[in-house]
Design a protein around this motif. Sequence first.
Motif, PDB file in Angstrom:
ATOM      1  N   THR A 111      -5.139  -5.253  -0.046  1.00 16.67           N
ATOM      2  CA  THR A 111      -4.528  -3.939   0.060  1.00 16.67           C
ATOM      3  C   THR A 111      -3.032  -4.086  -0.186  1.00 16.67           C
ATOM      4  O   THR A 111      -2.369  -4.902   0.459  1.00 16.67           O
ATOM      5  CB  THR A 111      -4.769  -3.330   1.452  1.00 16.67           C
TER       6      THR A 111
ATOM      7  N   ASP B 236     -10.506  -0.459  -7.948  1.00 16.32           N
ATOM      8  CA  ASP B 236      -9.480  -0.016  -6.994  1.00 16.32           C
ATOM      9  C   ASP B 236     -10.104   1.003  -6.043  1.00 16.32           C
ATOM     10  O   ASP B 236      -9.410   1.815  -5.445  1.00 16.32           O
ATOM     11  CB  ASP B 236      -8.263   0.589  -7.721  1.00 16.32           C
TER      12      ASP B 236
ATOM     13  N   ARG C 292      -2.418   0.984  -2.851  1.00 17.87           N
ATOM     14  CA  ARG C 292      -3.831   0.990  -3.245  1.00 17.87           C
ATOM     15  C   ARG C 292      -4.469  -0.340  -2.829  1.00 17.87           C
ATOM     16  O   ARG C 292      -3.770  -1.325  -2.567  1.00 17.87           O
ATOM     17  CB  ARG C 292      -3.961   1.142  -4.775  1.00 17.87           C
TER      18      ARG C 292
ATOM     19  N   GLN D 269       3.723   5.636  -6.715  1.00 12.66           N
ATOM     20  CA  GLN D 269       2.378   5.236  -7.141  1.00 12.66           C
ATOM     21  C   GLN D 269       2.074   5.744  -8.555  1.00 12.66           C
ATOM     22  O   GLN D 269       2.231   6.924  -8.854  1.00 12.66           O
ATOM     23  CB  GLN D 269       1.322   5.781  -6.175  1.00 12.66           C
TER      24      GLN D 269
ATOM     25  N   THR E  20      -3.832   3.574 -11.883  1.00 11.53           N
ATOM     26  CA  THR E  20      -4.464   2.293 -12.200  1.00 11.53           C
ATOM     27  C   THR E  20      -4.791   2.287 -13.693  1.00 11.53           C
ATOM     28  O   THR E  20      -5.196   3.319 -14.243  1.00 11.53           O
ATOM     29  CB  THR E  20      -5.742   2.126 -11.371  1.00 11.53           C
TER      30      THR E  20
END
Length: 272
Positions: free
Chosen positions: A49, A68, A97, A119, A122
């Motif tokens: 994590t 993820d 994430r 963030q 992904t």
Amino acid sequence: MSQLLLKPNENEKTQGVKIIHEVTKENSPLKYVEFKIVDLAPGAKYSETLGKKECCIVALTGKINVTDKEQTFENIGTRESVFEKKPTDSVYVSNDRSFEVEGVGQARVALCYSPSEKQLPTKLIKASENGIENRGTNNNKRMVHNILPDSDPSANSLLVVEVYTETGNWSSYPPHKHDRDNLPEESFLEETYYHEMNPQQGFVFQRVYTDDRSLDETMTVQNGDVVLVPEGYHPVGVPEGYTSYYLNVMAGPTRIWKFYNDPDHEWILERK
Ligand SMILES: O=C[C@H](O)[C@@H](O)[C@H](O)CC(=O)O
């Protein structure tokens, strides 16, 4: 032995999961870059994590599945040896994430970390998306696969590249540095080198040194070693008969790769 040279050290975390290298802010002089090499047996899983850091998961050798928890990328990876000299697949995972990596077969994975607050999505970085560069002339030739270059906005602070240097050539040469936060002249990026040699018994010489020589280490670097570059110039010389591979991770306050060549050696770029 230099504090900048790290030898591989197998630490079986769980069955089938071996941590070969673990570079953290706590156990290294680096403040931005962190790095792991993880070996996965078929079916073995490594999960993590991420707090306020981002990670580029590089399928160094073998095939892996990466998730993820929202997306899953299966059977990524393109090579059984880095010396197949073809780009490989990677996955970018952003801060806050979690991810899990599973060995499809026996696999070696590089986990490349740097700070991240905002963030981002992904992303599967396909091998075919790696920019390939053939740099240099004379005995300064090398081939570069740009995995996560500063031209790719997919990351907040992370830069990842892999470099092949053939027999009798030099790379990261003429010696350059990026240890001053002084744009547009130079950016400050810490750096790690993960080295492999072909044949495996080979070695390279790597020097890490500063203008004032307060740091001046010349290391014999062997297959599987990691070299830390907190500051300074960092050239690599490859003996006759061997091919060098290294994976570079870079990060600093600004995600721009702007290096400064050692003035004593920059003249070699003027040769025809
Ligand atoms: O700063 C980057 C690293 O030193 C290497 O990636 C180097 O640029 C490789 C090369 O151009 O020889």
